[in-house]
Motif scaffolding. Structure first.
Motif, PDB file in Angstrom:
ATOM      1  N   LEU A   1      -0.283  -3.524  -0.531  1.00  0.00           N
ATOM      2  CA  LEU A   1       1.081  -3.477  -0.313  1.00  0.00           C
ATOM      3  C   LEU A   1       1.013  -2.254   0.566  1.00  0.00           C
ATOM      4  O   LEU A   1       1.125  -1.712   2.139  1.00  0.00           O
ATOM      5  N   HIS A   2       0.833  -0.772  -0.324  1.00  0.00           N
ATOM      6  CA  HIS A   2       1.552   0.647   0.239  1.00  0.00           C
ATOM      7  C   HIS A   2       0.586   0.949   1.397  1.00  0.00           C
ATOM      8  O   HIS A   2       0.802   1.942   1.525  1.00  0.00           O
ATOM      9  N   LEU A   3      -1.111   0.512   0.559  1.00  0.00           N
ATOM     10  CA  LEU A   3      -1.826   1.416   1.511  1.00  0.00           C
ATOM     11  C   LEU A   3      -1.745   0.472   3.088  1.00  0.00           C
ATOM     12  O   LEU A   3      -2.005   1.223   4.202  1.00  0.00           O
TER      13      LEU A   3
ATOM     14  N   ARG B   1       0.686  -0.685   4.368  1.00  0.00           N
ATOM     15  CA  ARG B   1       2.099  -0.185   5.108  1.00  0.00           C
ATOM     16  C   ARG B   1       2.428   1.638   5.016  1.00  0.00           C
ATOM     17  O   ARG B   1       2.196   1.940   6.525  1.00  0.00           O
ATOM     18  N   ALA B   2       0.827   1.442   4.928  1.00  0.00           N
ATOM     19  CA  ALA B   2       0.809   3.873   4.774  1.00  0.00           C
ATOM     20  C   ALA B   2      -0.024   3.429   6.218  1.00  0.00           C
ATOM     21  O   ALA B   2       0.428   4.603   7.444  1.00  0.00           O
ATOM     22  N   VAL B   3      -0.963   2.670   6.638  1.00  0.00           N
ATOM     23  CA  VAL B   3      -2.231   2.468   7.447  1.00  0.00           C
ATOM     24  C   VAL B   3      -1.308   1.936   9.062  1.00  0.00           C
ATOM     25  O   VAL B   3      -1.367   2.713   9.947  1.00  0.00           O
ATOM     26  N   MET B   4      -0.211   1.096   8.412  1.00  0.00           N
ATOM     27  CA  MET B   4       0.010   0.685   9.881  1.00  0.00           C
ATOM     28  C   MET B   4       2.105   1.479   9.837  1.00  0.00           C
ATOM     29  O   MET B   4       2.402   1.529  11.090  1.00  0.00           O
ATOM     30  N   ALA B   5       1.926   2.897   9.187  1.00  0.00           N
ATOM     31  CA  ALA B   5       3.672   3.648   9.642  1.00  0.00           C
ATOM     32  C   ALA B   5       3.546   3.817  10.531  1.00  0.00           C
ATOM     33  O   ALA B   5       1.833   4.850  10.783  1.00  0.00           O
TER      34      ALA B   5
ATOM     35  N   VAL C   1      -0.119  -6.592 -11.263  1.00  0.00           N
ATOM     36  CA  VAL C   1       0.562  -6.675 -10.452  1.00  0.00           C
ATOM     37  C   VAL C   1       0.431  -5.028 -10.087  1.00  0.00           C
ATOM     38  O   VAL C   1       0.888  -4.303  -7.980  1.00  0.00           O
ATOM     39  N   ILE C   2      -0.039  -3.876 -10.610  1.00  0.00           N
ATOM     40  CA  ILE C   2      -0.547  -2.901  -9.651  1.00  0.00           C
ATOM     41  C   ILE C   2      -1.315  -2.842  -8.679  1.00  0.00           C
ATOM     42  O   ILE C   2      -1.738  -1.891  -7.547  1.00  0.00           O
ATOM     43  N   GLY C   3      -2.339  -3.035  -8.465  1.00  0.00           N
ATOM     44  CA  GLY C   3      -3.588  -3.718  -7.668  1.00  0.00           C
ATOM     45  C   GLY C   3      -2.971  -4.249  -5.748  1.00  0.00           C
ATOM     46  O   GLY C   3      -2.788  -4.149  -5.168  1.00  0.00           O
ATOM     47  N   LEU C   4      -1.803  -5.131  -6.460  1.00  0.00           N
ATOM     48  CA  LEU C   4      -1.201  -5.713  -5.206  1.00  0.00           C
ATOM     49  C   LEU C   4       0.244  -4.845  -4.841  1.00  0.00           C
ATOM     50  O   LEU C   4      -0.132  -4.404  -3.850  1.00  0.00           O
ATOM     51  N   PHE C   5       0.704  -3.941  -5.422  1.00  0.00           N
ATOM     52  CA  PHE C   5       1.264  -2.734  -5.325  1.00  0.00           C
ATOM     53  C   PHE C   5       0.450  -2.271  -4.058  1.00  0.00           C
ATOM     54  O   PHE C   5       0.959  -1.404  -3.234  1.00  0.00           O
ATOM     55  N   ALA C   6      -0.527  -1.432  -4.840  1.00  0.00           N
ATOM     56  CA  ALA C   6      -1.025  -0.655  -3.826  1.00  0.00           C
ATOM     57  C   ALA C   6      -2.088  -1.124  -2.959  1.00  0.00           C
ATOM     58  O   ALA C   6      -1.282  -0.449  -1.460  1.00  0.00           O
TER      59      ALA C   6
END
Length: 126
Positions: free
Chosen positions: A118-120, A122-126, A111-116
């Motif tokens: 997602l956040h990666l 999202r950060a790259v695409m922001a 679950v943590i890996g999936l969140f990581a």
């Protein structure tokens, strides 16, 4: 090479089976809980148990057929079946601590890996 082709063919069938079963279960029951994947996970774990015990008790499939079913079909249908087999093997060996750690770490880290991930993105695409 025959084993690799068997795994690939089984993987294609397992992935399609997961997709269609999950879709139809979700369509039947409705949204709100991932019932489709839950059913795939439980059914795949059951099938893995049947395969392992049948192979131990009375059936001797070829290495290619075992790979086709266990790694290909069930591995693509649900990796949860393989996870469940690992847990049961640890429990049957009497290694309760390792089994508990494996379950806890697998679920939490997954679950943590999936969140990581997602956040990666999202950060790259922001």
């Amino acid at each position: 090479m025959k084993t690799i082709l068997a795994i690939a063919a089984g993987g294609a069938l397992g992935a399609l089976g997961r997709h269609f079963l999950a879709y139809h279960v979700n369509a039947l029951i409705g949204p709100g809980f991932p019932w489709g994947i839950f059913v795939c996970n439980v059914l795949g774990s059951f099938a893995m148990g049947v395969l392992v015990e049948a192979s131990a008790m009375f059936w001797s499939p070829s290495a290619e057929l075992r790979a086709f079913i266990a790694v290909g079909v069930l591995g693509a249908f649900t990796t949860f079946s393989t996870f469940s087999l690992d847990v049961v093997l640890l429990l049957e060996r009497g290694d309760m601590v390792k089994a508990g750690l494996y379950v806890t770490a697998s679920v939490l880290c997954g679950v943590i890996g999936l969140f990581a991930g997602l956040h990666l993105i999202r950060a790259v695409m922001a």
